[in-house]
Write an enzyme that holds these catalytic residues in place. Structure first.
Site, PDB file in Angstrom:
ATOM      1  N   LYS A 204       0.821  -1.212   0.000  1.00 57.28           N
ATOM      2  CA  LYS A 204       0.000   0.000   0.000  1.00 57.28           C
ATOM      3  C   LYS A 204       0.857   1.265   0.000  1.00 57.28           C
ATOM      4  CE  LYS A 204      -2.232  -1.102   3.808  1.00 57.28           C
ATOM      5  NZ  LYS A 204      -1.740  -2.444   4.212  1.00 57.28           N
TER       6      LYS A 204
ATOM      7  N   ARG B 241     -10.059   0.359   8.240  1.00 60.59           N
ATOM      8  CA  ARG B 241      -9.635  -0.994   8.586  1.00 60.59           C
ATOM      9  C   ARG B 241     -10.741  -1.774   9.276  1.00 60.59           C
ATOM     10  NH1 ARG B 241      -3.786   0.208   8.794  1.00 60.59           N
ATOM     11  NH2 ARG B 241      -2.607  -1.693   9.107  1.00 60.59           N
TER      12      ARG B 241
ATOM     13  N   ARG C 262      11.902  -5.966   5.519  1.00 59.62           N
ATOM     14  CA  ARG C 262      11.606  -4.544   5.315  1.00 59.62           C
ATOM     15  C   ARG C 262      12.383  -3.672   6.302  1.00 59.62           C
ATOM     16  NH1 ARG C 262       5.432  -2.506   5.151  1.00 59.62           N
ATOM     17  NH2 ARG C 262       5.303  -3.084   7.351  1.00 59.62           N
TER      18      ARG C 262
ATOM     19  N   ARG D 285      10.846  -1.434  11.654  1.00 55.54           N
ATOM     20  CA  ARG D 285       9.718  -0.945  12.439  1.00 55.54           C
ATOM     21  C   ARG D 285       9.511  -1.829  13.652  1.00 55.54           C
ATOM     22  NH1 ARG D 285       4.655  -0.036   8.536  1.00 55.54           N
ATOM     23  NH2 ARG D 285       3.666  -1.219  10.200  1.00 55.54           N
TER      24      ARG D 285
ATOM     25  N   ARG E 236      -1.099  -8.825  13.334  1.00 56.12           N
ATOM     26  CA  ARG E 236      -1.565  -7.885  12.299  1.00 56.12           C
ATOM     27  C   ARG E 236      -2.310  -8.620  11.185  1.00 56.12           C
ATOM     28  NH1 ARG E 236       4.039  -5.636  11.321  1.00 56.12           N
ATOM     29  NH2 ARG E 236       3.272  -4.498   9.514  1.00 56.12           N
TER      30      ARG E 236
HETATM   31  P1  ADP Z   1       0.753  -2.182   8.019  1.00 58.60           P
HETATM   32  O1  ADP Z   1      -0.217  -1.966   6.890  1.00 58.60           O
HETATM   33  O2  ADP Z   1       2.118  -2.531   7.567  1.00 58.60           O
HETATM   34  O3  ADP Z   1       0.251  -3.127   9.066  1.00 58.60           O
HETATM   35  P2  ADP Z   1       0.370   0.562   9.056  1.00 58.60           P
HETATM   36  O4  ADP Z   1       1.535   1.438   8.997  1.00 58.60           O
HETATM   37  O5  ADP Z   1      -0.767   0.867   8.153  1.00 58.60           O
HETATM   38  O6  ADP Z   1       0.974  -0.861   8.814  1.00 58.60           O
HETATM   39  O7  ADP Z   1      -0.217   0.488  10.543  1.00 58.60           O
HETATM   40  C1  ADP Z   1       0.587   0.194  11.661  1.00 58.60           C
HETATM   41  C2  ADP Z   1      -0.284   0.056  12.935  1.00 58.60           C
HETATM   42  O8  ADP Z   1      -0.982   1.290  13.191  1.00 58.60           O
HETATM   43  C3  ADP Z   1      -1.411  -0.980  12.861  1.00 58.60           C
HETATM   44  O9  ADP Z   1      -0.949  -2.282  13.152  1.00 58.60           O
HETATM   45  C4  ADP Z   1      -2.376  -0.429  13.922  1.00 58.60           C
HETATM   46  O10 ADP Z   1      -1.921  -0.688  15.233  1.00 58.60           O
HETATM   47  C5  ADP Z   1      -2.294   1.063  13.709  1.00 58.60           C
HETATM   48  N1  ADP Z   1      -3.296   1.537  12.708  1.00 58.60           N
HETATM   49  C6  ADP Z   1      -3.019   2.112  11.499  1.00 58.60           C
HETATM   50  N2  ADP Z   1      -4.150   2.431  10.847  1.00 58.60           N
HETATM   51  C7  ADP Z   1      -5.179   2.032  11.643  1.00 58.60           C
HETATM   52  C8  ADP Z   1      -6.598   2.058  11.523  1.00 58.60           C
HETATM   53  N3  ADP Z   1      -7.206   2.571  10.434  1.00 58.60           N
HETATM   54  N4  ADP Z   1      -7.344   1.568  12.539  1.00 58.60           N
HETATM   55  C9  ADP Z   1      -6.767   1.061  13.636  1.00 58.60           C
HETATM   56  N5  ADP Z   1      -5.432   0.988  13.808  1.00 58.60           N
HETATM   57  C10 ADP Z   1      -4.631   1.470  12.831  1.00 58.60           C
END
Ligand code: ADP
Ligand code: ZN
Length: 217
Positions: free
Chosen positions: A13, A87, A126, A160, A171
């Site tokens: 993404k 999400r 990564r 990360r 996740r």
């Molecule tokens: P990835 O897609 O690699 O899992 P992100 O950078 O999008 O990583 O998100 C990292 C973390 O941030 C998620 O695991 C969650 O804890 C939090 N997070 C991000 N976006 C949301 C969302 N829309 N709703 C709830 N938690 C979120």
């Protein structure tokens, strides 16, 4: 045109959002990046969400809905890429209300399709730049100088905090349980477009661009 990039962690993404910023001047709204910034700047919000993020769980809908609401209020005529948001179904409903309030609508939801086995390989290799956010892959997209960002002088790359086996497992579970129902939701709304993300970056971004050209026409 406003779009959502939908897909599990590691599906590309952020990478595809960067390609769209470059090719079409769109604006990325990544809730993951917003939450990580809140952590780095040591705000109250950052402290609240740190442990949840490291465990790989979702932060509450209220928090991310508010973050997105603030950005949309300043949106003007930008074209948005929602990355990592929504999400949950509740977030999807909130997004729909927010867009309507601002006289906007979703033109496409791009689902990035990829085999879960491949995700683990991608994420465990990564690394990213804590300064500019550039993302590298130790196997497929290594930096020019090992361990350092190509764009930031003497900036060391870092893994990360949530890119470890245990958190990744959580996740993925969170994605399949709470986020994947959005596929049906957006299919029903007639905006879902599916793209095979298990190809090189340019092939994927080429296909996404073709889809967006078509929805704009
Ligand atoms: P990835 O897609 O690699 O899992 P992100 O950078 O999008 O990583 O998100 C990292 C973390 O941030 C998620 O695991 C969650 O804890 C939090 N997070 C991000 N976006 C949301 C969302 N829309 N709703 C709830 N938690 C979120
Ligand atoms: Zn950098």
């Amino acid at each position: 045109m406003d779009i959502v990039l939908l897909g599990p962690p590691g599906s590309g993404k952020g990478t595809q959002a960067n390609a769209l910023i470059e090719s079409r001047g769109m604006v990325q709204l990544s809730t993951g990046d917003m939450l990580r910034e809140a952590r780095i700047s040591g705000t109250e919000l950052g402290r609240q969400v740190a442990a949840i993020m490291d465990a790989g769980e979702l932060v509450t809908d209220d928090i991310v809905n508010a973050l997105i609401g603030q950005k949309l209020a300043l949106g003007g005529d930008s074209e948005f890429i929602f990355d990592g948001f929504p999400r949950t179904l509740a977030q999807a409903d909130a997004l729909s209300d927010l867009l309507e309030q601002h006289g906007r609508r979703l033109d496409a939801v791009i689902e990035l399709l990829i085999d879960p086995e491949e995700l683990v390989a991608r994420i465990s290799n990564r690394v990213s730049c804590p300064n500019c956010g550039a993302v590298y892959n130790l196997h497929t997209m290594p930096p020019a100088r090992e361990g350092y960002c190509d764009d930031c002088p003497d900036q060391k790359l870092a893994k990360r905090g949530d890119d470890n086996a245990e958190s990744l497992n959580t996740r993925l579970l969170e994605y399949y349980r709470k986020t994947s129902p959005l596929i049906g939701y957006y299919h029903k709304a007639g905006v879902l477009r599916r793209v095979d993300s298990d190809r090189d970056i340019d092939s994927v971004s080429g296909e996404i661009s073709a889809i967006l050209d078509k929805s704009a026409a």
